[in-house]
Design a protein around this motif. Structure first.
Motif, PDB file in Angstrom:
ATOM      1  N   THR A 250     -48.857  61.573 -39.200  1.00 57.91           N
ATOM      2  CA  THR A 250     -48.062  60.546 -39.892  1.00 57.91           C
ATOM      3  C   THR A 250     -46.736  61.100 -40.389  1.00 57.91           C
ATOM      4  N   LEU A 251     -46.667  62.417 -40.574  1.00 54.51           N
ATOM      5  CA  LEU A 251     -45.425  63.075 -40.979  1.00 54.51           C
ATOM      6  C   LEU A 251     -44.306  62.790 -39.983  1.00 54.51           C
ATOM      7  N   ILE A 252     -44.664  62.680 -38.701  1.00 57.62           N
ATOM      8  CA  ILE A 252     -43.696  62.359 -37.648  1.00 57.62           C
ATOM      9  C   ILE A 252     -43.722  60.876 -37.313  1.00 57.62           C
ATOM     10  N   ALA A 253     -44.908  60.270 -37.339  1.00 56.52           N
ATOM     11  CA  ALA A 253     -45.063  58.880 -36.895  1.00 56.52           C
ATOM     12  C   ALA A 253     -44.253  57.903 -37.741  1.00 56.52           C
ATOM     13  N   ILE A 254     -44.280  58.064 -39.062  1.00 59.73           N
ATOM     14  CA  ILE A 254     -43.553  57.118 -39.914  1.00 59.73           C
ATOM     15  C   ILE A 254     -42.048  57.154 -39.661  1.00 59.73           C
ATOM     16  N   PRO A 255     -41.395  58.318 -39.712  1.00 58.03           N
ATOM     17  CA  PRO A 255     -39.952  58.307 -39.426  1.00 58.03           C
ATOM     18  C   PRO A 255     -39.609  57.877 -38.008  1.00 58.03           C
ATOM     19  N   VAL A 256     -40.452  58.224 -37.027  1.00 51.69           N
ATOM     20  CA  VAL A 256     -40.171  57.824 -35.649  1.00 51.69           C
ATOM     21  C   VAL A 256     -40.218  56.307 -35.496  1.00 51.69           C
ATOM     22  N   TRP A 257     -41.305  55.689 -35.962  1.00 50.18           N
ATOM     23  CA  TRP A 257     -41.444  54.243 -35.775  1.00 50.18           C
ATOM     24  C   TRP A 257     -40.465  53.453 -36.630  1.00 50.18           C
ATOM     25  N   LEU A 258     -40.166  53.938 -37.828  1.00 49.61           N
ATOM     26  CA  LEU A 258     -39.157  53.245 -38.647  1.00 49.61           C
ATOM     27  C   LEU A 258     -37.787  53.344 -37.996  1.00 49.61           C
ATOM     28  N   THR A 259     -37.496  54.487 -37.384  1.00 52.68           N
ATOM     29  CA  THR A 259     -36.228  54.658 -36.683  1.00 52.68           C
ATOM     30  C   THR A 259     -36.154  53.743 -35.464  1.00 52.68           C
ATOM     31  N   VAL A 260     -37.245  53.671 -34.718  1.00 51.65           N
ATOM     32  CA  VAL A 260     -37.304  52.772 -33.557  1.00 51.65           C
ATOM     33  C   VAL A 260     -37.068  51.334 -34.003  1.00 51.65           C
ATOM     34  N   TRP A 261     -37.716  50.965 -35.108  1.00 51.50           N
ATOM     35  CA  TRP A 261     -37.561  49.595 -35.628  1.00 51.50           C
ATOM     36  C   TRP A 261     -36.101  49.321 -36.008  1.00 51.50           C
TER      37      TRP A 261
END
Length: 317
Positions: free
Chosen positions: A301-312
């Motif tokens: 989740t350390l990577i998943a949250i910033p990645v998906w928020l950035t994609v969004w």
């Protein structure tokens, strides 16, 4: 476009790193046996019984305006639907050995909706934290009942559901605050009481962050099997975020409620609820399997949250 990705990713990642640093300190204290299990249990009890209910009550009664978010009740309903969709998809991935893996199915879609998300809001959405917290607690209305009914039924392999598990101080505070707001009497609380409740509520985020790190450090025994973990992570950190982003894009929520959309994306990419650990410890279950997957999930989740928020952010421009 590359600058947008990099800037958004780094700003969110830095916020999450701060949380993990606090959690890491708590974990080291646990490993060094400076902080013992009874200390964690005591801090956790105070947080659940006092700090978190106070934060919920104070935040909702002062920052929730139903006339500005008339469809608010759809949020917990949508959360419940997504949770069951995630469990259903995961069940398909574990066929034909579904019975053997029943105890980890909820880990794929019942996320940590408060203890992990609130500190992120505190660091990343500093100027909008009060509203950020309101949205989180509306999401909790959908997550909490499922966590303490369906979730506990699966992970502890109980034969029956105990509805009494739903009646927890945070859930009561959530319902009471919502009722006061909907009736329109939330501002009649005496200032001395309201200020005291708000002050206690401010202790929630640091306490929750510390508990999170200490809890994760205390559950590490052995890591579970790769293919078991992979299937849970696939649903939790890929399929669920994609479904949520597609839904938000279809509804064009970024145009009317951009902060709410951000909260929902963050929630979708958040690690499983640490409440599962409490359930297994209290009622029995496979702590190695459940705890191991949750432990790994917090690094993902350390990577998943910033990645998906950035994609969004990129697709919602």
């Amino acid at each position: 476009m590359n600058d947008l990705f990099l800037n958004t990713f780094l700003s969110v990642f830095q916020g999450i790193i701060k949380i993990f640093l606090i959690g890491a300190i708590a974990g080291i204290l646990v490993w060094q046996k400076i902080i013992k299990q009874e200390h964690i249990d005591g801090i956790s009890a105070i947080t659940v019984i006092i700090f978190l209910p106070c934060l919920i009550f104070s935040t909702i009664t002062t920052g929730f305006y139903p006339d500005q978010l008339k469809f608010w009740w759809l949020i917990p309903v949508a959360v419940i639907i997504i949770i069951f969709a995630g469990i259903g998809i995961t069940a398909l991935l574990f066929l034909p050995d579904l019975k053997k893996h029943k105890n980890i199915l909820p880990l794929s879609s019942i996320n940590n909706a408060a203890y992990l998300i609130l500190p992120i809001g505190e660091f990343v959405y500093t100027d909008q934290f009060d509203q950020f917290a309101v949205y989180c607690f509306i999401v909790v209305l959908g997550v909490s009942p499922i966590l303490w009914s369906v979730g506990i039924f699966f992970v502890t392999e109980k034969k029956t559901l105990n509805l009494k598990q739903l009646i927890k101080p945070p859930f009561i505070a959530n319902i009471l605050a919502l009722l006061l707001v909907l009736v329109g009497v939330q501002h009649h609380t005496p200032p001395v009481i309201a200020d005291s409740v708000e002050m206690l509520g401010k202790a929630t985020v640091p306490a929750a962050t510390f508990i999170l790190g200490a809890t994760l450090a205390g559950i590490v025994r052995e890591l579970p099997g790769f293919f078991e973990t992979f299937r849970i992570l696939l649903v939790k950190f890929v399929i669920i975020p994609v479904l949520v982003i597609l839904l938000l894009k279809t509804l064009a929520l970024n145009e009317t409620q951009p902060l709410l959309a951000d909260v929902l994306v963050i929630q979708a990419a958040a690690a499983p609820a640490t409440g599962f650990i409490l359930q297994v410890r209290t009622y029995g279950g496979n702590l190695k399997k459940v705890g191991g997957i949750i432990f790994i999930s917090y690094f993902v989740t350390l990577i998943a949250i910033p990645v998906w928020l950035t994609v969004w952010k990129m697709i919602s421009m």
